[in-house]
Design a protein around this motif. Structure first.
Motif, PDB file in Angstrom:
ATOM      1  N   LEU A 251     -22.914   0.463  14.149  1.00 17.89           N
ATOM      2  CA  LEU A 251     -23.170   0.852  12.755  1.00 17.89           C
ATOM      3  C   LEU A 251     -23.063   2.365  12.587  1.00 17.89           C
ATOM      4  CD1 LEU A 251     -26.204  -1.477  11.955  1.00 17.89           C
ATOM      5  CD2 LEU A 251     -23.778  -1.908  11.520  1.00 17.89           C
ATOM      6  N   ALA A 252     -23.511   3.087  13.597  1.00 14.49           N
ATOM      7  CA  ALA A 252     -23.382   4.545  13.571  1.00 14.49           C
ATOM      8  C   ALA A 252     -21.924   4.963  13.692  1.00 14.49           C
ATOM      9  CB  ALA A 252     -24.208   5.165  14.697  1.00 14.49           C
ATOM     10  N   ALA A 253     -21.234   4.340  14.633  1.00 12.87           N
ATOM     11  CA  ALA A 253     -19.845   4.722  14.896  1.00 12.87           C
ATOM     12  C   ALA A 253     -18.930   4.481  13.702  1.00 12.87           C
ATOM     13  CB  ALA A 253     -19.335   3.954  16.113  1.00 12.87           C
ATOM     14  N   LYS A 254     -19.257   3.489  12.894  1.00 11.53           N
ATOM     15  CA  LYS A 254     -18.387   3.123  11.779  1.00 11.53           C
ATOM     16  C   LYS A 254     -18.827   3.731  10.449  1.00 11.53           C
ATOM     17  CE  LYS A 254     -16.569  -1.100  13.882  1.00 11.53           C
ATOM     18  NZ  LYS A 254     -15.173  -0.658  13.918  1.00 11.53           N
ATOM     19  N   GLY A 255     -19.786   4.671  10.482  1.00 14.80           N
ATOM     20  CA  GLY A 255     -20.097   5.389   9.245  1.00 14.80           C
ATOM     21  C   GLY A 255     -21.522   5.286   8.762  1.00 14.80           C
ATOM     22  N   SER A 256     -22.492   5.276   9.695  1.00 16.88           N
ATOM     23  CA  SER A 256     -23.905   5.189   9.300  1.00 16.88           C
ATOM     24  C   SER A 256     -24.150   4.004   8.372  1.00 16.88           C
ATOM     25  CB  SER A 256     -24.364   6.492   8.630  1.00 16.88           C
ATOM     26  OG  SER A 256     -24.245   7.583   9.522  1.00 16.88           O
ATOM     27  N   LEU A 257     -23.661   2.846   8.823  1.00 19.76           N
ATOM     28  CA  LEU A 257     -23.723   1.650   7.996  1.00 19.76           C
ATOM     29  C   LEU A 257     -25.099   0.988   8.064  1.00 19.76           C
ATOM     30  CD1 LEU A 257     -20.304   0.032   9.017  1.00 19.76           C
ATOM     31  CD2 LEU A 257     -20.758   1.644   7.152  1.00 19.76           C
ATOM     32  N   TYR A 258     -25.357   0.128   7.086  1.00 19.53           N
ATOM     33  CA  TYR A 258     -26.554  -0.702   7.074  1.00 19.53           C
ATOM     34  C   TYR A 258     -26.117  -2.162   7.238  1.00 19.53           C
ATOM     35  CZ  TYR A 258     -28.894   3.345   4.980  1.00 19.53           C
ATOM     36  OH  TYR A 258     -29.412   4.591   4.722  1.00 19.53           O
ATOM     37  N   ALA A 259     -26.894  -2.936   7.971  1.00 22.08           N
ATOM     38  CA  ALA A 259     -26.655  -4.375   8.091  1.00 22.08           C
ATOM     39  C   ALA A 259     -27.954  -5.101   7.778  1.00 22.08           C
ATOM     40  CB  ALA A 259     -26.176  -4.737   9.495  1.00 22.08           C
ATOM     41  N   THR A 260     -27.851  -6.159   6.973  1.00 19.30           N
ATOM     42  CA  THR A 260     -29.045  -6.902   6.594  1.00 19.30           C
ATOM     43  C   THR A 260     -28.745  -8.394   6.602  1.00 19.30           C
ATOM     44  OG1 THR A 260     -30.753  -7.152   4.886  1.00 19.30           O
ATOM     45  CG2 THR A 260     -28.516  -6.724   4.118  1.00 19.30           C
ATOM     46  N   ARG A 261     -29.781  -9.178   6.876  1.00 24.40           N
ATOM     47  CA  ARG A 261     -29.648 -10.647   6.865  1.00 24.40           C
ATOM     48  C   ARG A 261     -30.740 -11.233   5.958  1.00 24.40           C
ATOM     49  NH1 ARG A 261     -29.140 -15.320   6.137  1.00 24.40           N
ATOM     50  NH2 ARG A 261     -28.153 -16.859   7.491  1.00 24.40           N
ATOM     51  N   PRO A 262     -30.532 -11.142   4.628  1.00 21.26           N
ATOM     52  CA  PRO A 262     -31.543 -11.630   3.695  1.00 21.26           C
ATOM     53  C   PRO A 262     -31.505 -13.147   3.554  1.00 21.26           C
ATOM     54  CG  PRO A 262     -29.640 -10.840   2.492  1.00 21.26           C
ATOM     55  CD  PRO A 262     -29.346 -10.589   3.947  1.00 21.26           C
ATOM     56  N   THR A 263     -32.575 -13.719   3.037  1.00 18.30           N
ATOM     57  CA  THR A 263     -32.615 -15.142   2.714  1.00 18.30           C
ATOM     58  C   THR A 263     -33.137 -15.324   1.298  1.00 18.30           C
ATOM     59  OG1 THR A 263     -34.889 -15.575   3.411  1.00 18.30           O
ATOM     60  CG2 THR A 263     -33.181 -15.665   5.123  1.00 18.30           C
ATOM     61  N   LEU A 264     -32.712 -16.392   0.678  1.00 13.07           N
ATOM     62  CA  LEU A 264     -33.171 -16.695  -0.668  1.00 13.07           C
ATOM     63  C   LEU A 264     -34.679 -16.896  -0.699  1.00 13.07           C
ATOM     64  CD1 LEU A 264     -32.884 -17.499  -3.643  1.00 13.07           C
ATOM     65  CD2 LEU A 264     -32.312 -19.813  -2.872  1.00 13.07           C
ATOM     66  N   PHE A 265     -35.207 -17.583   0.306  1.00 15.91           N
ATOM     67  CA  PHE A 265     -36.604 -18.008   0.224  1.00 15.91           C
ATOM     68  C   PHE A 265     -37.576 -16.833   0.276  1.00 15.91           C
ATOM     69  CE2 PHE A 265     -34.111 -21.561   1.993  1.00 15.91           C
ATOM     70  CZ  PHE A 265     -34.137 -22.343   0.838  1.00 15.91           C
ATOM     71  N   THR A 266     -37.159 -15.724   0.870  1.00 17.69           N
ATOM     72  CA  THR A 266     -37.979 -14.511   0.790  1.00 17.69           C
ATOM     73  C   THR A 266     -37.974 -13.965  -0.628  1.00 17.69           C
ATOM     74  OG1 THR A 266     -37.251 -13.990   3.041  1.00 17.69           O
ATOM     75  CG2 THR A 266     -38.402 -12.257   1.845  1.00 17.69           C
ATOM     76  N   HIS A 267     -36.839 -14.074  -1.290  1.00 18.17           N
ATOM     77  CA  HIS A 267     -36.686 -13.496  -2.630  1.00 18.17           C
ATOM     78  C   HIS A 267     -37.354 -14.317  -3.720  1.00 18.17           C
ATOM     79  CE1 HIS A 267     -33.590 -11.027  -0.633  1.00 18.17           C
ATOM     80  NE2 HIS A 267     -33.790 -10.177  -1.613  1.00 18.17           N
ATOM     81  N   ILE A 268     -37.680 -15.588  -3.440  1.00 16.41           N
ATOM     82  CA  ILE A 268     -38.353 -16.416  -4.453  1.00 16.41           C
ATOM     83  C   ILE A 268     -39.706 -16.898  -3.943  1.00 16.41           C
ATOM     84  CG2 ILE A 268     -36.216 -17.098  -5.589  1.00 16.41           C
ATOM     85  CD1 ILE A 268     -36.404 -19.796  -4.114  1.00 16.41           C
ATOM     86  N   ALA A 269     -40.311 -16.119  -3.074  1.00 13.21           N
ATOM     87  CA  ALA A 269     -41.565 -16.532  -2.426  1.00 13.21           C
ATOM     88  C   ALA A 269     -42.768 -16.494  -3.351  1.00 13.21           C
ATOM     89  CB  ALA A 269     -41.824 -15.661  -1.198  1.00 13.21           C
ATOM     90  N   THR A 270     -42.700 -15.740  -4.423  1.00 12.85           N
ATOM     91  CA  THR A 270     -43.828 -15.663  -5.355  1.00 12.85           C
ATOM     92  C   THR A 270     -43.425 -16.246  -6.708  1.00 12.85           C
ATOM     93  OG1 THR A 270     -43.272 -13.479  -6.260  1.00 12.85           O
ATOM     94  CG2 THR A 270     -44.585 -13.542  -4.229  1.00 12.85           C
ATOM     95  N   ARG A 271     -44.413 -16.698  -7.457  1.00  6.80           N
ATOM     96  CA  ARG A 271     -44.165 -17.231  -8.791  1.00  6.80           C
ATOM     97  C   ARG A 271     -43.447 -16.218  -9.670  1.00  6.80           C
ATOM     98  NH1 ARG A 271     -43.903 -22.059 -10.602  1.00  6.80           N
ATOM     99  NH2 ARG A 271     -41.963 -21.225 -11.375  1.00  6.80           N
ATOM    100  N   GLU A 272     -43.884 -14.964  -9.572  1.00  7.56           N
ATOM    101  CA  GLU A 272     -43.321 -13.910 -10.402  1.00  7.56           C
ATOM    102  C   GLU A 272     -41.847 -13.665 -10.081  1.00  7.56           C
ATOM    103  OE1 GLU A 272     -47.560 -13.884 -10.346  1.00  7.56           O
ATOM    104  OE2 GLU A 272     -46.163 -13.644  -8.650  1.00  7.56           O
ATOM    105  N   SER A 273     -41.532 -13.608  -8.792  1.00 12.42           N
ATOM    106  CA  SER A 273     -40.145 -13.332  -8.420  1.00 12.42           C
ATOM    107  C   SER A 273     -39.239 -14.512  -8.745  1.00 12.42           C
ATOM    108  CB  SER A 273     -40.042 -12.960  -6.941  1.00 12.42           C
ATOM    109  OG  SER A 273     -40.482 -14.018  -6.113  1.00 12.42           O
ATOM    110  N   LEU A 274     -39.715 -15.734  -8.523  1.00  9.82           N
ATOM    111  CA  LEU A 274     -38.908 -16.905  -8.856  1.00  9.82           C
ATOM    112  C   LEU A 274     -38.612 -16.955 -10.345  1.00  9.82           C
ATOM    113  CD1 LEU A 274     -37.555 -19.619  -8.286  1.00  9.82           C
ATOM    114  CD2 LEU A 274     -39.816 -20.699  -8.431  1.00  9.82           C
TER     115      LEU A 274
END
Length: 323
Positions: A251-274
């Protein structure tokens, strides 16, 4: 009632269409008589054992829509007869399903049950990718792998609505045409072309600020070569196989990149976010800015063939089953 049950992990033949007792809702739950069942690649992961169910046997399925027909103790925010949908339920490959109310949303009159079942998991995935993982802005150029897939066809339309230029990869000429029809400005046949070189060509050597990748093994690590410095590699699935462990120094060698592995269920874990995420999804669909492409319909009893088609990457858009 009828349901698809898995008694031992395996291929499509592991799914058995059989009679099971009708479930009763517990405290904080509702029972839904389903009118439409969504199909997603995560169902294959659970059927095969790549993702483990709490116990065997179990009923497949995460997504669906229907009508509330029973309330558990303490439920006050839903009523019998209301139309609802859900993306994080358990056991939706069935005529009826019990769902915790914290994962259920009311379906507005402007959205049909079939559309709701087809879009909850895929549409909410597109929502968090485009609005949270990397917030697409007017003028951005983005890369979306598998642009003719279920998530891809929703996400590319939405990204265009947000003012982005969309580069999509697909696996065939037929899928390329479908991707163009749903918002892709540039379509790359990734089996036939060096997609990283094409992305650099399209962007004048700059690369893109984000790559959305639900393919996995077949598109990594070349996806990193598509990114501009400080770009985000957003891996949200692995339809071609899991990405193998890699040296984070790349990630450093290719330009200070970011890598992430998100999931839907984290993003809708609360009533408010869903509620907030679903409201945004319903809004773009109801307005006509994003159309939900349902390209295959099947009976629940034919779920094994549905899985064969999905695993063989023979499908485009969304498949919906009816109980």
């Amino acid at each position: 009632m009828k349901a698809i049950r898995v008694h031992a992990y395996g291929g499509p033949e592991a799914m058995v269409y059989e009679d099971v007792p009708s479930p009763e809702p517990g405290p904080g739950q509702i029972r839904v008589r389903q009118t439409a069942v969504g199909v997603n690649f995560i169902d294959i992961y659970f059927r095969s054992g790549a993702y483990k169910a709490p116990s065997l046997p179990f009923t497949l399925g995460k997504e669906g829509a229907g009508v509330v027909d029973a309330l558990g103790e303490g439920v006050t925010d839903f009523r019998v007869g209301e139309r609802v949908a859900y993306a994080g339920a358990t056991g939706t490959y069935a005529e009826e399903v019990v769902v915790d109310t914290k994962g259920v949303v009311h379906v507005p009159d402007s959205i049909s049950d079939e559309t709701a079942a087809a879009m909850m998991l895929k549409g909410l995935t597109a929502q968090y990718l485009l609005r949270r993982t990397y917030r697409v802005q007017p003028g951005d150029t983005i890369l979306f792998h598998a642009a003719a897939g279920g998530v891809g066809l929703i996400a590319t339309q939405w990204a265009k609505h947000l003012g982005a230029t969309v580069i999509g990869t697909v696996g065939s000429a037929e899928k390329a045409e479908l991707a163009r029809e749903h918002g892709c400005d540039h379509v790359i046949l990734y089996r036939d072309e060096d997609f990283a070189a094409r992305v650099k060509e399209i962007t004048g050597g700059k690369g893109v600020p984000v790559v959305y990748d639900g393919v996995g093994k077949a598109t990594f690590p070349a996806s990193l070569d598509c990114l501009s410095p400080f770009g985000i590699f957003a891996s949200f699935g692995s339809s071609s196989g899991a990405i193998e462990a890699f040296d984070i120094g790349i990630l450093a060698a290719k330009g200070s990149l970011y890598a992430t592995r998100p999931t839907l269920f984290t993003h809708i874990a609360t009533r408010e976010s869903l509620d907030a995420n679903a409201a945004e999804l319903f809004e773009v669909v109801a307005s006509g800015a994003v159309k939900i492409p349902i390209h295959a319909r099947a009976k629940l009893a034919d779920a094994a063939q549905v899985h064969r088609d999905l695993a063989g990457r023979q499908t485009t858009g969304t498949t919906v089953m009816t109980p």
